[in-house]
Design a protein around this motif. Sequence first.
Motif, PDB file in Angstrom:
ATOM      1  N   GLU A 172       0.862  -1.193   0.000  1.00  0.00           N
ATOM      2  CA  GLU A 172       0.000   0.000   0.000  1.00  0.00           C
ATOM      3  C   GLU A 172       0.890   1.232   0.000  1.00  0.00           C
ATOM      4  OE1 GLU A 172      -4.037  -1.407   2.136  1.00  0.00           O
ATOM      5  OE2 GLU A 172      -2.571  -0.456   3.447  1.00  0.00           O
ATOM      6  N   GLU A 174       1.193   5.412   1.273  1.00  0.00           N
ATOM      7  CA  GLU A 174       0.640   6.517   2.062  1.00  0.00           C
ATOM      8  C   GLU A 174       0.949   7.791   1.285  1.00  0.00           C
ATOM      9  OE1 GLU A 174       0.435   6.391   6.592  1.00  0.00           O
ATOM     10  OE2 GLU A 174       2.118   7.716   6.159  1.00  0.00           O
ATOM     11  N   ARG A 182      -3.620   9.983   3.156  1.00  0.00           N
ATOM     12  CA  ARG A 182      -4.501   8.859   2.821  1.00  0.00           C
ATOM     13  C   ARG A 182      -3.636   7.650   2.501  1.00  0.00           C
ATOM     14  NH1 ARG A 182      -5.600   8.462  -2.892  1.00  0.00           N
ATOM     15  NH2 ARG A 182      -4.540  10.106  -4.031  1.00  0.00           N
ATOM     16  N   ARG A 183      -4.269   6.471   2.678  1.00  0.00           N
ATOM     17  CA  ARG A 183      -3.548   5.219   2.439  1.00  0.00           C
ATOM     18  C   ARG A 183      -4.383   4.376   1.488  1.00  0.00           C
ATOM     19  NH1 ARG A 183      -1.180   1.333   7.230  1.00  0.00           N
ATOM     20  NH2 ARG A 183      -1.028  -0.551   5.964  1.00  0.00           N
ATOM     21  N   GLN A 184      -3.754   3.733   0.523  1.00  0.00           N
ATOM     22  CA  GLN A 184      -4.499   2.955  -0.473  1.00  0.00           C
ATOM     23  C   GLN A 184      -3.611   1.870  -1.065  1.00  0.00           C
ATOM     24  OE1 GLN A 184      -5.148   6.088  -3.526  1.00  0.00           O
ATOM     25  NE2 GLN A 184      -3.508   5.085  -4.683  1.00  0.00           N
ATOM     26  N   PRO A 185      -4.218   0.854  -1.691  1.00  0.00           N
ATOM     27  CA  PRO A 185      -3.389  -0.148  -2.370  1.00  0.00           C
ATOM     28  C   PRO A 185      -2.549   0.517  -3.464  1.00  0.00           C
ATOM     29  CG  PRO A 185      -5.676  -0.896  -2.205  1.00  0.00           C
ATOM     30  CD  PRO A 185      -5.656   0.543  -1.761  1.00  0.00           C
ATOM     31  N   ASP A 188      -3.970   1.109  -6.961  1.00  0.00           N
ATOM     32  CA  ASP A 188      -4.929   2.196  -7.193  1.00  0.00           C
ATOM     33  C   ASP A 188      -4.247   3.520  -7.524  1.00  0.00           C
ATOM     34  OD1 ASP A 188      -6.780   0.325  -6.603  1.00  0.00           O
ATOM     35  OD2 ASP A 188      -7.399   1.158  -4.667  1.00  0.00           O
ATOM     36  N   LEU A 189      -2.910   3.512  -7.510  1.00  0.00           N
ATOM     37  CA  LEU A 189      -2.181   4.737  -7.868  1.00  0.00           C
ATOM     38  C   LEU A 189      -2.159   4.933  -9.385  1.00  0.00           C
ATOM     39  CD1 LEU A 189      -0.287   6.986  -6.708  1.00  0.00           C
ATOM     40  CD2 LEU A 189       1.618   5.410  -7.018  1.00  0.00           C
TER      41      LEU A 189
END
Length: 325
Positions: A172, A174, A182-185, A188-189
């Motif tokens: 993931e 940050e 925000r934090r995401q897989p 998804d970037l």
Amino acid sequence: MDGLPEFRVLTPRSVAAAVAAGARPGSRFVAGGTDLMANLRHGIGEPGTLIDLRDIPELHGIAAGPLGLSLGAAVRLAELAEHPAVAGPYPALAAAALAVGGPAHREAGTIGGNLCLDTRCLFYNRSAWWREANGYCMKHRGDICHVAPTGKRCHAAFSGDLAAPLLAHGAEVEIAGPHGLRRQPLGDLYAEDGAAHLLLAPGEFLLRVLVPPDPWPAAYAKARARGAIDFPLAGVAVALRLEGTGVTGLRVALTGTNSRPFLLAGTDALLGAPVDAGWRERLGKLVQKQVSPMRTTLLAAQYRRRVAAALAERLAGHLADAATP
Ligand SMILES: Cc1cc2nc3c(=O)[nH]c(=O)nc-3n(C[C@H](O)[C@H](O)[C@H](O)COP(=O)(O)OP(=O)(O)OC[C@H]3O[C@@H](n4cnc5c(N)ncnc54)[C@H](O)[C@@H]3O)c2cc1C
Ligand code: SF4
């Protein structure tokens, strides 16, 4: 190479100061500069302000704990490859870091810069005069794509090495920006568009990469035109978990073939079976179906499609052999 345009450089010492600096119109983040400076010399972009992220303590450091690895976005690739918390448990990640460019690129280049690398194309990574002589292209200043003239989007390829093993490990990211953290897989970037492949809002930048603990055995390999220093024509990471001889977990991630690095879909269909010749062939077919290399490099798209499949098959075979007593 052409000369650099005029710009000023800011060196914020905190995340808040970098976020404030990022609100300036025409500003751009920079870390090692090994990708960005070459592009600026080619007249691709003219940022009035560069914001150097390397003086921010939160972007540094590699920490391993029960929650996994935390990797600062400004950690240099040489540092990443050598760190004992990486080289031992995450060999695919260390191998990918070591496969980037030459020693000088790895001394200066960072994790964040590698994950946010611009996409590449034969008709784009050229001098300004070359591109002007060819009427530029849709990605910058022009209105047609020389690779797919009837197409509506840019097919430039994402060619960063690190993304593949990080995707295979379920990493993931940050992200810091004007609206906080925000934090995401990691997946998804990215978007499948060579002219807009990064899904970061204006003023956002990568702070850290978080990699889950207890990684499955994994490996990374890339095909490149020059063995010493070169971007991946196709880069493949495979993470494989076996119980007995049956596959109980499989993640395959690809880079260099599409406008975004991505995790292969449909790998569940390969679970429960041993890694034999038939299994490897099915994996290869899955890869060939989902990669979409275009004529963006000197090597033929069909070669890149087939080499991606061959690398996936080979890596899975090696991992299975290594796990079998
Ligand atoms: C000859 C040559 C060979 C190379 N070979 C390879 C290769 O084999 N594999 C490979 O992967 N790369 C290769 N590279 C590209 C590059 O050296 C590396 O990808 C490097 O890791 C980029 O990191 P950097 O810190 O220098 O990025 P920079 O040049 O500083 O930045 C690259 C991009 O990322 C953005 N950026 C930087 N940090 C952040 C952040 N924290 N958050 C958000 N955006 C950020 C910048 O705005 C810029 O758009 C090569 C480059 C050259 C010149
Ligand atoms: S794929 Fe087409 S639009 Fe994109 S950089 Fe290459 S020539 Fe330009």
